[in-house]
Design an enzyme around this catalytic site. Structure first.
Site, PDB file in Angstrom:
ATOM      1  N   ASN A 397     -17.984 -69.855 -14.649  1.00 39.89           N
ATOM      2  CA  ASN A 397     -19.123 -70.150 -13.681  1.00 39.89           C
ATOM      3  C   ASN A 397     -19.010 -71.643 -13.292  1.00 39.89           C
ATOM      4  O   ASN A 397     -18.525 -71.864 -12.336  1.00 39.89           O
ATOM      5  CB  ASN A 397     -20.618 -69.808 -14.557  1.00 39.89           C
ATOM      6  CG  ASN A 397     -21.878 -70.004 -13.625  1.00 39.89           C
ATOM      7  OD1 ASN A 397     -21.893 -70.778 -12.677  1.00 39.89           O
ATOM      8  ND2 ASN A 397     -22.942 -69.470 -13.873  1.00 39.89           N
ATOM      9  N   ASP A 398     -19.331 -72.576 -14.366  1.00 38.86           N
ATOM     10  CA  ASP A 398     -19.540 -74.079 -13.617  1.00 38.86           C
ATOM     11  C   ASP A 398     -17.947 -74.513 -13.549  1.00 38.86           C
ATOM     12  O   ASP A 398     -17.945 -75.507 -12.644  1.00 38.86           O
ATOM     13  CB  ASP A 398     -20.018 -74.881 -15.000  1.00 38.86           C
ATOM     14  CG  ASP A 398     -21.420 -74.628 -15.388  1.00 38.86           C
ATOM     15  OD1 ASP A 398     -22.297 -74.158 -14.297  1.00 38.86           O
ATOM     16  OD2 ASP A 398     -21.896 -74.545 -16.522  1.00 38.86           O
TER      17      ASP A 398
END
Length: 473
Positions: A397-398
């Site tokens: 994700n990040d």
């Protein structure tokens, strides 16, 4: 054989063990030789332990009960270690590493504490008190801090930052209390029992409060820091008992942990001090979360993804913690092998802080027998994304969020994998939730990105089945 001759032989054997530790650490520089490094380091420890027993028996130990207790401890530790290696899943390896840090820090503290409490008053020199005292403090902080980290990773303790009211004031009081008790131990060694107890208790409490305010996104850095603390505590204990093997082993672990912590913090573009003070981008996260990216997520199916992959020239897999949670590393490796057999170039993009410990993705993929040369670090893989037909993001994700290129977000400045520059991007994600940074991933709203929602293992199995059908046709 005189005692001096035995001491000289023991010293040289310990130095030989230390050399093996250094060689083992050197071999761990590369995934190809990491397994060999483990064996070499383990051999060094075996040599050191055997020499310790030889020295004990040669000097005619009076109390054999201590020897029996030591042997029993080694047997229990061996059983626990083998059981852990066999039973613990690779996805749970971060927790296991934290538990090992707990054991290492606690053992170092006990060795140093024993040296303080059992020494004669004539032997309690200032050097011994300082080195042993530091070993007790650092080991105690590592012991409880690593327990909290393991609890956060396991989910027993919430992964979000937990801060008590007046946390900063409490921390200052604990630090002052720890230093004061340490100074009193050095000044009044005749009251060593009292000041040792105070030091241990205050340091243990500080270890808990040190890790609680740190969020799950920073756990890879925290594990590295605690690992460095374990090594430092071991080195201090080695100085206290004048054991060269412990000194060198502890110094190696400590320096390697510090170096890794700095590199991990750099990979997140965050000062190490910011990580250790707790929280992940608290100042900017709230504002960024309210200004979500424009557009909508485009959903796709496993069959459509299979078509893209089969007719691609180059595919890059981007694994993240979602892959570990789903235990889907073998399915990803099987998909990669299928595509390779069709003549498609396959690579795996490895972000240094993907997962929950340093090297987490490397360990997972190595377990699935992915060739080492296909694991490509961030700096080397980023220039390849513009020529990549399809980037398949699995649970990351990040570390793929283009918002990192913009100021004012929780991930601003963080080096990311440039998957948005691929010709096409597919993201396998369990749900629509945000990452640890607490903001939406702009990649998911990009026109060239397609979302495949669901369990990573199940979706990869569906893609594999669809790819096999296409190949068969």
């Amino acid at each position: 054989m005189t005692a001096s001759t035995l001491d000289i032989i023991t010293w040289f054997v310990y130095v030989f063990s230390a050399v093996l530790f250094v060689m083992g650490l050197h071999y761990m520089n590369s995934p190809k030789t990491a397994r060999k490094g483990n064996f070499v380091s383990a051999a060094g420890m075996v040599v050191a332990v055997v020499m310790a027993f030889v020295h004990m028996f040669a000097t005619k130990i009076a109390d054999m009960t201590a020897v029996y207790v030591l042997i029993a401890g080694i047997a229990l530790g061996t059983i626990a270690g083998v059981w852990s290696a066999v039973k613990v899943q690779m996805t749970d390896m971060p927790q296991l590493v934290s538990v090992f840090n707990t054991v290492g820090g606690g053992a170092a503290a006990l060795v140093a504490l024993n040296d303080i409490l059992t020494a004669n008053m004539s032997e309690l020199t200032l050097v011994l008190l300082i080195t042993a005292g530091l070993g007790v403090i650092i080991g105690a902080v590592t012991f409880t801090g690593s327990l909290i980290a393991a609890g956060k990773l396991q989910g027993v303790i919430p992964g979000k930052p937990i801060a008590l009211p007046g946390q900063n004031l409490i921390n200052v009081i604990l630090i002052i209390g720890t230093l004061a008790s340490f100074v009193m131990l050095c000044i009044h060694p005749q009251q060593r029992v009292l000041w040792s107890i105070v030091t241990v208790v205050v340091a243990c409490v500080y270890g808990v409060l040190f890790v609680l305010p740190i969020g799950g996104a920073d756990m890879p850095v925290v594990i590295s820091v605690l690992n460095a603390c374990t090594g430092t505590a071991v080195a201090m204990s080695g100085l206290a008992i004048d054991n060269v093997a412990l000194i060198v082993a502890g110094a190696l672990v400590g320096s390697a942990g510090v170096t890794l912590s700095i590199l991990m913090a750099k990979a997140m573009n965050r000062p190490l001090s910011s990580v250790l003070l707790g929280g992940f981008g608290d100042a900017g996260a709230a504002g960024a979360a309210g200004d979500g990216p424009e557009g909508t997520m485009r959903e796709t199916t496993a069959d459509d993804v299979a078509v893209q992959l089969v007719y691609a020239d180059k595919v890059v897999f981007v694994p993240g913690f979602g892959l570990a949670q789903a235990q889907a590393q073998r399915e990803l490796a099987d998909l990669g092998q299928l595509l390779e057999e069709r003549g498609i170039e396959v690579s795996y993009a490895i972000h240094p802080v993907a997962g929950r410990m340093p090297g987490h993705m490397n360990v997972l993929l190595a377990e699935a027998n992915v060739p080492y040369e296909q694991l490509i670090d961030l700096d080397d893989i980023n220039p390849q994304f513009p020529s990549t037909s399809v980037s398949l993001v699995v649970g990351a994700n990040d570390v793929t969020n283009p918002a990192a290129r913009k100021p004012g977000t929780a991930v601003s400045g963080m080096p990311i994998l440039d998957v948005d520059k691929s010709q096409s991007t597919v993201v396998i994600k369990r749900g629509r939730g945000r990452g640890y940074a607490g903001i939406e991933n702009e990649l998911y709203f990009d026109p060239h990105t397609q979302m495949l929602f669901g369990d990573a293992k199940a979706q990869l199995q569906s893609i594999i089945a669809a790819v096999k059908e296409l190949i068969a046709d």
